[in-house]
Design an enzyme around this catalytic site. Structure first.
Site, PDB file in Angstrom:
ATOM      1  N   ASN A 132       0.586  -1.094  -0.678  1.00 22.14           N
ATOM      2  CA  ASN A 132      -0.474  -0.150   0.057  1.00 22.14           C
ATOM      3  C   ASN A 132       0.906   0.984   0.456  1.00 22.14           C
ATOM      4  O   ASN A 132       1.855   1.327   0.933  1.00 22.14           O
ATOM      5  CB  ASN A 132      -1.062  -0.190   1.262  1.00 22.14           C
ATOM      6  CG  ASN A 132      -1.563   1.159   1.666  1.00 22.14           C
ATOM      7  OD1 ASN A 132      -1.664   1.685   0.473  1.00 22.14           O
ATOM      8  ND2 ASN A 132      -2.911   1.265   1.791  1.00 22.14           N
ATOM      9  N   ALA A 157       0.626   4.501   0.664  1.00 25.07           N
ATOM     10  CA  ALA A 157       0.162   5.002   1.845  1.00 25.07           C
ATOM     11  C   ALA A 157       0.813   4.747   2.865  1.00 25.07           C
ATOM     12  O   ALA A 157       0.656   5.979   4.240  1.00 25.07           O
ATOM     13  CB  ALA A 157      -1.541   5.358   1.706  1.00 25.07           C
ATOM     14  N   CYS A 158       1.136   3.768   2.577  1.00 24.95           N
ATOM     15  CA  CYS A 158       1.494   3.452   4.322  1.00 24.95           C
ATOM     16  C   CYS A 158       3.504   3.667   4.109  1.00 24.95           C
ATOM     17  O   CYS A 158       3.714   2.681   3.682  1.00 24.95           O
ATOM     18  CB  CYS A 158       1.442   1.977   4.421  1.00 24.95           C
ATOM     19  SG  CYS A 158       1.655   0.798   5.930  1.00 24.95           S
ATOM     20  N   GLY A 159       3.868   4.188   5.195  1.00 19.29           N
ATOM     21  CA  GLY A 159       4.937   4.128   5.422  1.00 19.29           C
ATOM     22  C   GLY A 159       5.688   2.843   5.940  1.00 19.29           C
ATOM     23  O   GLY A 159       7.480   2.195   5.140  1.00 19.29           O
ATOM     24  N   ARG A 213       5.858   1.464   2.470  1.00 25.27           N
ATOM     25  CA  ARG A 213       7.679   2.278   1.585  1.00 25.27           C
ATOM     26  C   ARG A 213       8.933   1.593   2.160  1.00 25.27           C
ATOM     27  O   ARG A 213       9.577   0.964   1.247  1.00 25.27           O
ATOM     28  CB  ARG A 213       6.732   3.684   1.862  1.00 25.27           C
ATOM     29  CG  ARG A 213       5.886   3.820   1.110  1.00 25.27           C
ATOM     30  CD  ARG A 213       5.482   5.674   0.671  1.00 25.27           C
ATOM     31  NE  ARG A 213       5.258   6.235   2.084  1.00 25.27           N
ATOM     32  CZ  ARG A 213       4.660   6.749   3.058  1.00 25.27           C
ATOM     33  NH1 ARG A 213       3.224   6.376   2.684  1.00 25.27           N
ATOM     34  NH2 ARG A 213       4.514   7.881   4.268  1.00 25.27           N
TER      35      ARG A 213
END
Length: 136
Positions: free
Chosen positions: A8, A10-12, A15
């Site tokens: 995802n 949007a997920c740190g 990432r």
């Protein structure tokens, strides 16, 4: 090294995990699971290969977990998988698959267990925390 990440962007944590895979030299297959969820069979297989239960894979934060009453013990494993299929946001992330295994990489450092020893010398996470991958 072959690798796949259920990601995802949007997920740190997701990432950071992807960046560690890339730093280790992998060119992972990136599956944005909210756009392209795994099939039911794939999800059940991933859960089995991780050695966890469907409940262990449920994400609570930012999901309809509470509204669906998923904190109650009345749901079977099959029903919990059904909820994840209907609401992919309930699938916790990132899930990483490499030749060395499958894991839910929360925290992102768990990806080190799926990489050859020493594959990452050092990685600086988005929040500045330093992750050491160990010496070869």
């Amino acid at each position: 090294m072959s690798a796949r990440i259920y990601h995802n962007p949007a997920c740190g944590t997701s990432r950071n995990t992807l960046a560690m895979l890339e730093q280790a030299g992998a060119s992972p297959e990136v599956i944005e699971y909210l756009k392209t969820p795994p099939t039911r069979d794939e999800l059940v297989d991933l859960i089995a290969r991780m050695g966890i239960t469907p409940r262990d894979l449920l994400r609570q934060k930012g999901t309809p977990y509470d509204e669906l009453g998923l904190g109650e013990d009345r749901w079977s494993d099959d029903e919990l998988v059904d909820f994840m299929m209907a609401h992919p946001i309930l699938i916790n992330r990132p899930i990483v698959v490499t030749d060395l295994g499958v894991a839910l990489c929360r925290p992102s450092e768990k990806v080190l267990d799926l990489l050859p020893e020493g594959a990452i010398g050092e990685y600086v996470k988005e929040d500045g925390e330093v992750v050491k991958g160990g010496a070869a």
